[in-house]
Design an enzyme around this catalytic site. Structure first.
Site, PDB file in Angstrom:
ATOM      1  N   GLU A  46      77.828   8.609 104.132  1.00 57.18           N
ATOM      2  CA  GLU A  46      77.867   7.563 105.164  1.00 57.18           C
ATOM      3  C   GLU A  46      76.642   6.693 104.926  1.00 57.18           C
ATOM      4  O   GLU A  46      75.524   7.082 105.273  1.00 57.18           O
ATOM      5  CB  GLU A  46      77.822   8.193 106.564  1.00 57.18           C
ATOM      6  CG  GLU A  46      78.975   9.133 106.865  1.00 57.18           C
ATOM      7  CD  GLU A  46      80.307   8.409 106.983  1.00 57.18           C
ATOM      8  OE1 GLU A  46      80.303   7.174 107.117  1.00 57.18           O
ATOM      9  OE2 GLU A  46      81.345   9.080 106.912  1.00 57.18           O
ATOM     10  N   CYS A  73      73.577   1.184 111.712  1.00 55.34           N
ATOM     11  CA  CYS A  73      74.347   0.970 110.478  1.00 55.34           C
ATOM     12  C   CYS A  73      75.551   0.075 110.752  1.00 55.34           C
ATOM     13  O   CYS A  73      75.948  -0.701 109.893  1.00 55.34           O
ATOM     14  CB  CYS A  73      74.778   2.295 109.876  1.00 55.34           C
ATOM     15  SG  CYS A  73      75.671   3.337 111.028  1.00 55.34           S
TER      16      CYS A  73
HETATM   17  P1  NAD Z   1      67.308   7.249 103.551  1.00 52.31           P
HETATM   18  O1  NAD Z   1      68.371   7.129 102.522  1.00 52.31           O
HETATM   19  O2  NAD Z   1      65.958   6.761 103.224  1.00 52.31           O
HETATM   20  O3  NAD Z   1      67.122   8.780 103.984  1.00 52.31           O
HETATM   21  C1  NAD Z   1      68.177   9.524 104.549  1.00 52.31           C
HETATM   22  C2  NAD Z   1      67.912  10.998 104.325  1.00 52.31           C
HETATM   23  O4  NAD Z   1      67.998  11.294 102.942  1.00 52.31           O
HETATM   24  C3  NAD Z   1      66.533  11.466 104.771  1.00 52.31           C
HETATM   25  O5  NAD Z   1      66.659  12.713 105.410  1.00 52.31           O
HETATM   26  C4  NAD Z   1      65.779  11.581 103.467  1.00 52.31           C
HETATM   27  O6  NAD Z   1      64.705  12.508 103.506  1.00 52.31           O
HETATM   28  C5  NAD Z   1      66.873  12.059 102.544  1.00 52.31           C
HETATM   29  N1  NAD Z   1      66.646  11.820 101.108  1.00 52.31           N
HETATM   30  C6  NAD Z   1      65.902  10.860 100.521  1.00 52.31           C
HETATM   31  N2  NAD Z   1      65.979  10.952  99.175  1.00 52.31           N
HETATM   32  C7  NAD Z   1      66.803  12.002  98.902  1.00 52.31           C
HETATM   33  C8  NAD Z   1      67.306  12.588  97.705  1.00 52.31           C
HETATM   34  N3  NAD Z   1      66.973  12.122  96.498  1.00 52.31           N
HETATM   35  N4  NAD Z   1      68.149  13.625  97.808  1.00 52.31           N
HETATM   36  C9  NAD Z   1      68.528  14.098  99.017  1.00 52.31           C
HETATM   37  N5  NAD Z   1      68.076  13.596 100.183  1.00 52.31           N
HETATM   38  C10 NAD Z   1      67.230  12.548 100.127  1.00 52.31           C
HETATM   39  O7  NAD Z   1      67.905   6.546 104.850  1.00 52.31           O
HETATM   40  P2  NAD Z   1      67.169   6.276 106.239  1.00 52.31           P
HETATM   41  O8  NAD Z   1      66.153   5.210 106.022  1.00 52.31           O
HETATM   42  O9  NAD Z   1      66.747   7.576 106.825  1.00 52.31           O
HETATM   43  O10 NAD Z   1      68.349   5.721 107.142  1.00 52.31           O
HETATM   44  C11 NAD Z   1      68.695   4.366 107.227  1.00 52.31           C
HETATM   45  C12 NAD Z   1      69.923   4.084 106.412  1.00 52.31           C
HETATM   46  O11 NAD Z   1      70.975   4.921 106.877  1.00 52.31           O
HETATM   47  C13 NAD Z   1      70.451   2.669 106.562  1.00 52.31           C
HETATM   48  O12 NAD Z   1      70.844   2.179 105.311  1.00 52.31           O
HETATM   49  C14 NAD Z   1      71.678   2.827 107.467  1.00 52.31           C
HETATM   50  O13 NAD Z   1      72.657   1.844 107.317  1.00 52.31           O
HETATM   51  C15 NAD Z   1      72.164   4.164 107.031  1.00 52.31           C
HETATM   52  N6  NAD Z   1      72.999   4.771 108.066  1.00 52.31           N
HETATM   53  C16 NAD Z   1      74.336   4.870 107.839  1.00 52.31           C
HETATM   54  C17 NAD Z   1      75.162   5.394 108.814  1.00 52.31           C
HETATM   55  C18 NAD Z   1      76.631   5.541 108.587  1.00 52.31           C
HETATM   56  O14 NAD Z   1      77.257   6.275 109.341  1.00 52.31           O
HETATM   57  N7  NAD Z   1      77.233   4.920 107.597  1.00 52.31           N
HETATM   58  C19 NAD Z   1      74.617   5.837 110.020  1.00 52.31           C
HETATM   59  C20 NAD Z   1      73.253   5.712 110.221  1.00 52.31           C
HETATM   60  C21 NAD Z   1      72.451   5.194 109.229  1.00 52.31           C
END
Ligand code: NAD
Length: 501
Positions: free
Chosen positions: A245, A279
């Protein structure tokens, strides 16, 4: 820009979170490395048998007890969500209650959606019984973001648990206390169950990576598209299924027959609530020219009074992720330099950790503010000739998470032409709060669905079973004993059933 608290200054062996508005510490944890993650996953695997054996009814009871526990403790939980994420208390409460709705829906519907299905085996194998069963994957790793730190991971966790999996959850490094509280509340509600059915690991991206590379059977990720791609690549190494997502650049379309006052109200909320860190928040708005002036006047009225801040009276809170402020500033600056007009706010609206609303008129369609996910309280607005042009521009994005349409008569027809995983008509993001509706994007917004029946099925592996009930005399089809007479009979039946026209 003032310096905002950040977890980046903390050493990588510990993780500390702080209130993004005040810098007040919230909690600290040891960072879990691959070994600790492996141990937690092993514990989840040991607990999987007990959880699966409870069956749909037993799991429903446990999940509904958990829902009740969360609601009973909501004052404490919303205060923590507000402190660690920065959103107003009221917004935190709505987020938690929406998550509880999803939890209850998953608990109550898993038995019905995932029950064994009998299917017609076909004439050739009519001596068989054919059934489709939906079995849990085993242990699901869930990786969450910080913007809706309860609602978003719950959209995977509740459905994965209801389907019979155990779960290891890695919350965002910015909202780790919220993740721990949520997981501990499951245990508080179900003290008789073994630990490990729902567990938490703490850390940054490396801990998330360790979870993906561990022995888990599936990964459900919510976060940015860039991280989603990394996770998909890592999961491909063991060929485990993923639900991703990811980000979005959602468009809102205002048709000439829209209720303009209501549309402006809905779009203002969609774009600005939660500091625009949603999002599925509207980031681009296409308005049919004949109603553009009226729409801009109503939107300006709605948005100009919004005040970001802390406590009573704040329309929304600070930016949770400090580095996102720079992204917002870059997009606004770039759009203005390329000829956009700031209808509300402008570069001065950005005073970290708060950003006041910014509405940009006529930002070029290739500017960052229109193409990239801004994730701040900003909105681009463009007048269009007609709805066809609005649809074309709305669909012209590498993202395809969600969208919204404002029209009294043609909402459905417009919605059907949008390339997105979800669309709301005459309201913002309603699909996300309706637990029965699957949720997820297309294109770079992700793969797979959470929520609804598809969300439950996605956390299972399909197991097809064909049971021979009796042997058909002289019809050894799948055997070296097959005779030319058997093939001849098949041919005769086929030519009767499928005649060339
Ligand atoms: P992010 O991708 O920076 O981090 C998300 C999670 O992934 C965190 O827990 C982080 O520690 C982890 N992570 C980072 N690198 C990783 C790796 N290499 N392997 C595994 N895990 C890893 O995102 P964010 O800044 O926390 O969230 C914001 C983003 O989330 C925005 O782009 C938003 O649109 C998206 N979002 C999408 C939805 C949806 O349902 N489509 C919902 C909410 C947020």
């Amino acid at each position: 820009m003032t310096e905002t608290p950040t977890t980046e200054t903390t050493s990588r062996s510990t993780l500390a979170t702080a209130n993004p508005a005040t810098g007040e510490p919230v909690g600290s944890w040891a960072v879990d490395g691959p070994e600790q993650v492996a141990a937690v996953v092993a514990r989840a695997r040991r607990a999987a048998r007990t959880w699966e054996d409870l069956g749909f009814t037993g799991r429903k009871r446990a999940l509904l007890r958990w829902a009740g526990r969360i609601v009973a403790d909501i004052d404490e939980f919303r205060a923590l969500v507000s402190a660690e994420n920065g959103k107003p208390l009221d917004d935190a409460e709505v987020e938690i209650l929406t998550a509880v709705e999803h939890l209850a829906w998953a608990a109550k519907n898993a038995g019905k959606v995932l029950k064994t299905e009998k299917v017609w085996p076909g004439a050739m194998l009519s001596n068989h019984q054919a059934v489709i069963e939906h079995r849990p994957h085993g242990v699901v790793g869930v990786i969450g973001p910080w913007n809706y730190p309860v609602y978003t991971p719950n959209g995977s966790i509740a459905y994965a648990l209801a389907a019979g999996n155990t779960v290891v959850f890695k919350p965002s490094e910015l909202t780790t206390a919220i993740g721990h509280w949520y997981v501990e509340s499951f245990a508080r509600a179900n003290p008789e169950l073994p630990t490990g059915i729902l567990a938490v690991v703490s850390g940054y991206g490396d801990t998330g990576r360790a979870l993906v590379e561990s022995d888990v059977d599936m990964i459900a990720f919510t976060g940015s598209t860039a991280t989603g791609k990394r996770i998909a690549a890592a999961a491909a190494e063991r060929l485990i299924p993923v639900v991703l997502e990811c980000g979005g650049k959602d468009a809102a379309i205002v048709a000439e027959d829209a209720d303009i006052v209501a549309a402006a109200d809905a779009i203002a909320w969609s774009a600005m609530a939660n500091s625009g860190q949603t999002c599925v928040g509207a980031e681009r708005c296409y308005v049919v020219e004949s109603v553009l002036e009226e729409f801009l006047a109503e939107l300006t009225k709605k948005v100009a009074d919004l005040t970001p801040g802390v406590g009573e009276g704040a329309s929304y809170g600070p930016m949770t992720l400090p580095s996102q402020v720079e992204v917002v500033a870059r997009h606004v600056k770039d759009a203005l330099a390329k000829g956009a007009k700031a209808v509300v706010g402008g570069e001065d609206s950005i005073r970290a950790p708060f950003v006041s609303p910014v509405v940009l008129l006529d930002a070029p369609e290739d500017s960052e503010a229109v193409v990239e996910e801004t994730f701040g309280p900003t909105l681009t607005v463009r007048g269009v000739r007609d709805v066809d042009e609005a649809i074309r521009l709305a669909n012209d994005s590498r993202y395809g998470l969600a969208s919204s349409v404002y029209s009294r008569r043609n909402g459905m027809a417009i919605a059907r032409r949008l390339r997105a995983g979800a669309t709301s008509i005459n309201s913002p993001a309603a699909y996300a709060a309706i637990a029965a509706l699957p949720f997820g994007g297309v294109g770079e917004s992700g793969i797979g669905r959470i929520h609804g029946p598809e969300g439950l099925r996605g956390f299972t592996r399909t197991h097809s079973i064909a049971r021979q009930k009796y042997q058909l005399p002289g019809m050894a089809l799948l055997s070296f004993d097959r005779t030319p007479e058997t093939t001849g009979l098949l041919r005769k039946v086929a030519s009767l059933r499928y005649r060339a026209k």
